[in-house]
Motif scaffolding. Structure first.
Motif, PDB file in Angstrom:
ATOM      1  N   PRO A  91       0.792  -1.233   0.000  1.00 36.18           N
ATOM      2  CA  PRO A  91       0.000   0.000   0.000  1.00 36.18           C
ATOM      3  C   PRO A  91       0.825   1.284   0.000  1.00 36.18           C
ATOM      4  O   PRO A  91       0.376   2.319  -0.509  1.00 36.18           O
ATOM      5  CB  PRO A  91      -0.810  -0.104   1.298  1.00 36.18           C
ATOM      6  N   TRP A  92       2.054   1.217   0.579  1.00 34.07           N
ATOM      7  CA  TRP A  92       2.817   2.459   0.780  1.00 34.07           C
ATOM      8  C   TRP A  92       4.264   2.118   1.079  1.00 34.07           C
ATOM      9  O   TRP A  92       4.556   1.082   1.663  1.00 34.07           O
ATOM     10  CB  TRP A  92       2.189   3.215   1.953  1.00 34.07           C
ATOM     11  N   HIS A  93       5.170   3.004   0.668  1.00 36.89           N
ATOM     12  CA  HIS A  93       6.581   2.847   1.021  1.00 36.89           C
ATOM     13  C   HIS A  93       7.113   4.210   1.440  1.00 36.89           C
ATOM     14  O   HIS A  93       6.793   5.235   0.828  1.00 36.89           O
ATOM     15  CB  HIS A  93       7.383   2.305  -0.161  1.00 36.89           C
ATOM     16  N   ILE A  94       7.938   4.227   2.466  1.00 32.79           N
ATOM     17  CA  ILE A  94       8.404   5.487   3.036  1.00 32.79           C
ATOM     18  C   ILE A  94       9.201   6.326   2.036  1.00 32.79           C
ATOM     19  O   ILE A  94       9.254   7.558   2.153  1.00 32.79           O
ATOM     20  CB  ILE A  94       9.246   5.223   4.304  1.00 32.79           C
ATOM     21  N   SER A  95       9.793   5.696   1.035  1.00 35.21           N
ATOM     22  CA  SER A  95      10.564   6.435   0.032  1.00 35.21           C
ATOM     23  C   SER A  95       9.788   6.641  -1.267  1.00 35.21           C
ATOM     24  O   SER A  95      10.335   7.162  -2.244  1.00 35.21           O
ATOM     25  CB  SER A  95      11.875   5.692  -0.284  1.00 35.21           C
ATOM     26  N   GLY A  96       8.522   6.250  -1.274  1.00 34.77           N
ATOM     27  CA  GLY A  96       7.752   6.306  -2.511  1.00 34.77           C
ATOM     28  C   GLY A  96       6.885   7.529  -2.685  1.00 34.77           C
ATOM     29  O   GLY A  96       6.325   7.752  -3.762  1.00 34.77           O
ATOM     30  N   ASP A  97       6.721   8.337  -1.616  1.00 35.03           N
ATOM     31  CA  ASP A  97       5.855   9.513  -1.696  1.00 35.03           C
ATOM     32  C   ASP A  97       6.644  10.733  -1.225  1.00 35.03           C
ATOM     33  O   ASP A  97       6.752  11.007  -0.036  1.00 35.03           O
ATOM     34  CB  ASP A  97       4.607   9.314  -0.823  1.00 35.03           C
ATOM     35  N   TYR A  98       7.170  11.488  -2.190  1.00 34.65           N
ATOM     36  CA  TYR A  98       8.020  12.627  -1.854  1.00 34.65           C
ATOM     37  C   TYR A  98       7.215  13.847  -1.406  1.00 34.65           C
ATOM     38  O   TYR A  98       7.778  14.795  -0.858  1.00 34.65           O
ATOM     39  CB  TYR A  98       8.893  12.997  -3.060  1.00 34.65           C
ATOM     40  N   LYS A  99       5.911  13.827  -1.628  1.00 35.45           N
ATOM     41  CA  LYS A  99       5.084  14.979  -1.257  1.00 35.45           C
ATOM     42  C   LYS A  99       4.608  14.907   0.193  1.00 35.45           C
ATOM     43  O   LYS A  99       4.205  15.909   0.766  1.00 35.45           O
ATOM     44  CB  LYS A  99       3.862  15.052  -2.185  1.00 35.45           C
ATOM     45  N   SER A 100       4.644  13.732   0.790  1.00 31.33           N
ATOM     46  CA  SER A 100       4.132  13.552   2.146  1.00 31.33           C
ATOM     47  C   SER A 100       5.168  13.963   3.188  1.00 31.33           C
ATOM     48  O   SER A 100       6.370  13.725   3.020  1.00 31.33           O
ATOM     49  CB  SER A 100       3.742  12.082   2.359  1.00 31.33           C
ATOM     50  N   ASP A 101       4.691  14.575   4.278  1.00 32.62           N
ATOM     51  CA  ASP A 101       5.585  14.922   5.381  1.00 32.62           C
ATOM     52  C   ASP A 101       5.596  13.835   6.455  1.00 32.62           C
ATOM     53  O   ASP A 101       6.296  13.959   7.457  1.00 32.62           O
ATOM     54  CB  ASP A 101       5.190  16.266   6.000  1.00 32.62           C
ATOM     55  N   PHE A 102       4.824  12.771   6.226  1.00 32.13           N
ATOM     56  CA  PHE A 102       4.750  11.695   7.214  1.00 32.13           C
ATOM     57  C   PHE A 102       6.097  10.994   7.438  1.00 32.13           C
ATOM     58  O   PHE A 102       6.443  10.700   8.595  1.00 32.13           O
ATOM     59  CB  PHE A 102       3.680  10.668   6.816  1.00 32.13           C
ATOM     60  N   PRO A 103       6.882  10.705   6.388  1.00 36.31           N
ATOM     61  CA  PRO A 103       8.182  10.050   6.618  1.00 36.31           C
ATOM     62  C   PRO A 103       9.057  10.829   7.599  1.00 36.31           C
ATOM     63  O   PRO A 103       9.648  10.243   8.511  1.00 36.31           O
ATOM     64  CB  PRO A 103       8.792  10.000   5.221  1.00 36.31           C
ATOM     65  N   GLN A 104       9.139  12.155   7.430  1.00 38.85           N
ATOM     66  CA  GLN A 104       9.968  12.959   8.312  1.00 38.85           C
ATOM     67  C   GLN A 104       9.411  12.966   9.737  1.00 38.85           C
ATOM     68  O   GLN A 104      10.160  12.812  10.710  1.00 38.85           O
ATOM     69  CB  GLN A 104      10.057  14.392   7.792  1.00 38.85           C
ATOM     70  N   LYS A 105       8.101  13.099   9.854  1.00 43.16           N
ATOM     71  CA  LYS A 105       7.477  13.120  11.179  1.00 43.16           C
ATOM     72  C   LYS A 105       7.650  11.781  11.891  1.00 43.16           C
ATOM     73  O   LYS A 105       7.912  11.733  13.098  1.00 43.16           O
ATOM     74  CB  LYS A 105       5.985  13.453  11.049  1.00 43.16           C
ATOM     75  N   SER A 106       7.501  10.683  11.149  1.00 46.81           N
ATOM     76  CA  SER A 106       7.611   9.357  11.763  1.00 46.81           C
ATOM     77  C   SER A 106       9.049   9.089  12.214  1.00 46.81           C
ATOM     78  O   SER A 106       9.275   8.471  13.256  1.00 46.81           O
ATOM     79  CB  SER A 106       7.143   8.276  10.788  1.00 46.81           C
ATOM     80  N   ARG A 107      10.017   9.554  11.433  1.00 46.25           N
ATOM     81  CA  ARG A 107      11.419   9.377  11.825  1.00 46.25           C
ATOM     82  C   ARG A 107      11.733  10.166  13.100  1.00 46.25           C
ATOM     83  O   ARG A 107      12.471   9.702  13.964  1.00 46.25           O
ATOM     84  CB  ARG A 107      12.331   9.815  10.690  1.00 46.25           C
TER      85      ARG A 107
END
Length: 213
Positions: A111-127
């Motif tokens: 459904p989703w990969h942390i490196s697959g959506d460059y527009k989302s701020d979720f990867p940075q927040k989750s890290r």
């Protein structure tokens, strides 16, 4: 010409197999064999011998967590001779550890990969929050919580929450973009395709990376 491995005792696996078989048929392809991983007498060796006799060109692993070990036996026996496709239950560290070089090139839909959506701020927040990368299961749990919270805010009763979530005008923003649902109750979203590749970044020596659309 595709051979499908699945678990007849799993609703998830049965559903995945059914959707995949339909897609192959609509695309003009053909299913050569269907192998049930849940059978007590299942043999990866015999199954592979049978599918090679049918001129199979692709292998689809549509099992589930409980049949992962048997699916990985198929990966090992295949020895990278035929292209491998798989569902999201294959997306585990165990696949990288056991499959290793024989799993390189395998295509998996998640459904989703942390490196697959460059527009989302979720990867940075989750890290920042957890101090590490999260996988699609964490992202989908996060989205489910946001969707439920948004529905409760509209009308906090059990019946009305269900109606709100299934309403055509319901939407809210999540880790993986806009959250909407189909009339069937399924998430209305695209999937992320990832591939197993060699890696110096991870200790196991391999990793899942997003494929460009």
């Amino acid at each position: 010409m595709v051979a499908v491995f699945f678990n007849s005792q799993s609703n998830y696996s049965q559903s995945l197999k059914s959707e995949f078989v339909t897609a192959v048929s609509l695309g003009g392809g053909q299913i050569t064999n269907e192998f049930d991983l849940s059978k007590s007498d299942f043999s990866a060796v015999k199954s592979y011998e049978q599918l090679t006799k049918q001129n199979t060109q692709v292998i689809m692993l549509a099992g589930d967590t409980s049949t992962l070990d048997k699916a990985l036996q198929v990966v090992q026996i295949n020895q990278k001779r035929l292209p491998l496709l798989a569902g999201d239950d294959i997306y585990t560290l165990k696949t990288l550890e056991i499959g290793r070089e024989q799993a390189v090139g395998m295509i998996i839909t998640i459904p989703w990969h942390i490196s697959g959506d460059y527009k989302s701020d979720f990867p940075q927040k989750s890290r920042q929050l957890w101090g590490a990368d999260v996988n699609w299961r964490s992202a989908m749990s996060y989205d489910a919580t946001l969707a439920l919270t948004a529905a409760i805010a509209r009308n906090p009763t059990r019946e009305n929450i269900q109606q709100t979530l299934s309403s055509p005008d319901f939407s809210t923003q999540g880790a993986s973009g806009t959250i909407r649902f189909l009339p069937s109750g399924d998430r209305n979203t695209s999937v992320q395709i990832v591939k197993i590749v060699p890696s110096k970044r991870l200790n196991v020596g391999y990793e899942f990376v997003p494929e460009s659309p």
